[in-house]
Design an enzyme around this catalytic site. Structure first.
Site, PDB file in Angstrom:
ATOM      1  N   ASN A   7      39.310  61.466  17.038  1.00  0.00           N
ATOM      2  CA  ASN A   7      39.392  60.030  16.782  1.00  0.00           C
ATOM      3  C   ASN A   7      40.065  59.416  18.006  1.00  0.00           C
ATOM      4  O   ASN A   7      41.245  59.657  18.264  1.00  0.00           O
ATOM      5  CB  ASN A   7      40.201  59.741  15.503  1.00  0.00           C
ATOM      6  N   GLU A  34      36.107  56.080  15.484  1.00  0.00           N
ATOM      7  CA  GLU A  34      36.788  54.824  15.831  1.00  0.00           C
ATOM      8  C   GLU A  34      36.441  54.375  17.248  1.00  0.00           C
ATOM      9  O   GLU A  34      37.330  54.133  18.074  1.00  0.00           O
ATOM     10  CB  GLU A  34      38.306  54.914  15.621  1.00  0.00           C
ATOM     11  N   ASP A 145      37.520  62.481  11.204  1.00  0.00           N
ATOM     12  CA  ASP A 145      38.823  62.019  10.707  1.00  0.00           C
ATOM     13  C   ASP A 145      38.690  61.812   9.212  1.00  0.00           C
ATOM     14  O   ASP A 145      38.142  60.803   8.778  1.00  0.00           O
ATOM     15  CB  ASP A 145      39.212  60.730  11.426  1.00  0.00           C
ATOM     16  N   ASN A 147      41.100  61.439   7.046  1.00  0.00           N
ATOM     17  CA  ASN A 147      42.171  60.639   6.465  1.00  0.00           C
ATOM     18  C   ASN A 147      42.706  61.244   5.173  1.00  0.00           C
ATOM     19  O   ASN A 147      43.125  60.521   4.252  1.00  0.00           O
ATOM     20  CB  ASN A 147      41.730  59.187   6.267  1.00  0.00           C
ATOM     21  N   ASP A 214      42.461  65.516  10.621  1.00  0.00           N
ATOM     22  CA  ASP A 214      41.200  65.700  11.351  1.00  0.00           C
ATOM     23  C   ASP A 214      40.764  67.144  11.145  1.00  0.00           C
ATOM     24  O   ASP A 214      41.513  68.079  11.461  1.00  0.00           O
ATOM     25  CB  ASP A 214      41.409  65.393  12.828  1.00  0.00           C
ATOM     26  N   ASP A 243      46.188  57.985  18.981  1.00  0.00           N
ATOM     27  CA  ASP A 243      47.200  58.556  18.078  1.00  0.00           C
ATOM     28  C   ASP A 243      46.733  59.875  17.451  1.00  0.00           C
ATOM     29  O   ASP A 243      47.533  60.565  16.825  1.00  0.00           O
ATOM     30  CB  ASP A 243      47.653  57.543  17.016  1.00  0.00           C
ATOM     31  N   HIS A 244      45.463  60.221  17.636  1.00  0.00           N
ATOM     32  CA  HIS A 244      44.933  61.511  17.165  1.00  0.00           C
ATOM     33  C   HIS A 244      44.739  62.475  18.335  1.00  0.00           C
ATOM     34  O   HIS A 244      44.447  62.043  19.455  1.00  0.00           O
ATOM     35  CB  HIS A 244      43.565  61.338  16.515  1.00  0.00           C
TER      36      HIS A 244
END
Length: 253
Positions: A7, A34, A145, A147, A214, A243-244
Site C-alpha cells: 500500500n 491506494e 491491504d 485492513n 497487509d 505508512d505501509h
DNA sequence: ATGGCCACTCTAAGTGGA
C-alpha cells in the site's frame, strides 16, 4: 517467483520509492494499493522503463489498485463481479500460471459505523467471488491491504476491540481462510511484533506500535511451493515514506 | 498511544486513513 504487496498511499508521491524498490528486489509481481490517482495519469511509461507491465484500476483521491508484472497479465477483472461499488478496490489477473487478486479492503473507520457495515458487506461479497475464482484457478494468491489484523499477536497491545481487530472482521478473515487459503506469513517463524503498518504520528514506527494488516493468502498448491514470506521495513525508513511496508512471498517455481 | 501525521482537495480547513 516472487510476489509482493504494498500500500503506497499515493503512487504520485511514492513513485520514486516504488521504482527504487523494484530495482532492488526484482519481484515478478507487485500489487499496489491506494494509488489515489485516475488511470489517465498512471505513470505507465516510468514503470515500463523499469521493465514492468501494469494493469490498473485507479480513482481520484481515494482507493485505486494496480498489478505490476514482468510477464503479461491476462484475464483481468476489475471490481467484485455483481457487487455494486463505486470505490476502486479490486483488480485481478493471471500472470504465468498464478491467479493474483489484489485488493484494497475497506478501512471501516469505527466498529458499528456505516463504513463498518460497508466493510463487512464488501468482505462477504469478496468471499463468495473468491470461492468462484478458486474453482477456476487452483493456483491463487489473494493479497493486498486487508485492513484486518487477524490475531492478537498481529496488533500492538494498545489496539483492543477496535477497528481492524474486532471479532466480525477477524471472522471474515477466517472465512477467507476456510475457502482453502493460508496466511503465508504464518507458514514460517517470524519475529515477535512483526507488523506491516505504523501510524505516521507519535513516532509509531520507531517504537514499533503497528499492525499486521497487509497479507498474502495462498492456495494449497502454492503453500507447497512457498519457501519464504517476509516484510521489508526498509522503505518505511526512507524520507516521506508510505505508512505501509511491502510484504513478499517467494515460490520455488 | 489515542494526539501530535500525511495526502488530498474547487488551496481552506475538512475528510479520510488505520
Amino acid at each position: 517467483m516472487k510476489i509482493a504487496t504494498w500500500n503506497v498511499n499515493s503512487l504520485k508521491v511514492r513513485l520514486p520509492h516504488v521504482l527504487d524498490w523494484l530495482a532492488a528486489e526484482q519481484p515478478d509481481v507487485l500489487c499496489l494499493q491506494e494509488l489515489k490517482m485516475e488511470d489517465s495519469v498512471f505513470p505507465l511509461a516510468e514503470i515500463q522503463a523499469a521493465g514492468y507491465q501494469a494493469v490498473f484500476h485507479g480513482q481520484k483521491t481515494y482507493n485505486g489498485v494496480a498489478i505490476l508484472s514482468r510477464h503479461a497479465a491476462v484475464d483481468v477483472i476489475k471490481d467484485i463481479p455483481g457487487f455494486d461499488d463505486p470505490q476502486k478496490r479490486i483488480i485481478a489477473a493471471t500472470i504465468d500460471d498464478v491467479r493474483v487478486i489484489c485488493g484494497y479492503f475497506p478501512n471501516g473507520q469505527a466498529v458499528g459505523s456505516d463504513k463498518f457495515a460497508y466493510k463487512l458487506d464488501w468482505l462477504a461479497a469478496l468471499t463468495e467471488w473468491v470461492r468462484d475464482e478458486l474453482r477456476q484457478h487452483p493456483r491463487l494468491v489473494l493479497t493486498g491491504d486487508f485492513n484486518i489484523a487477524p490475531e492478537d499477536r498481529d496488533a500492538h497491545p494498545a489496539w483492543k476491540d477496535e477497528i481492524h481487530v474486532s471479532a466480525p472482521e477477524r471472522a471474515a478473515f477466517v472465512a477467507l481462510e476456510l475457502l482453502g487459503l493460508t496466511d503465508a506469513f504464518r507458514l514460517f517463524d517470524q519475529d515477535d511484533k512483526a507488523f506491516s503498518w505504523w501510524d505516521y504520528r507519535m513516532n509509531a514506527f520507531e517504537r514499533n506500535f503497528g499492525l499486521r494488516i497487509d497479507h498474502l493468502l495462498i492456495s494449497d498448491p502454492l503453500v507447497a511451493e512457498c519457501r519464504r514470506c517476509w516484510t521489508d521495513t526498509a522503505p518505511r525508513k526512507l524520507e516521506r515514506p508510505s505508512d505501509h511496508a511491502p510484504v513478499l512471498i517467494e515460490l520455488t517455481k
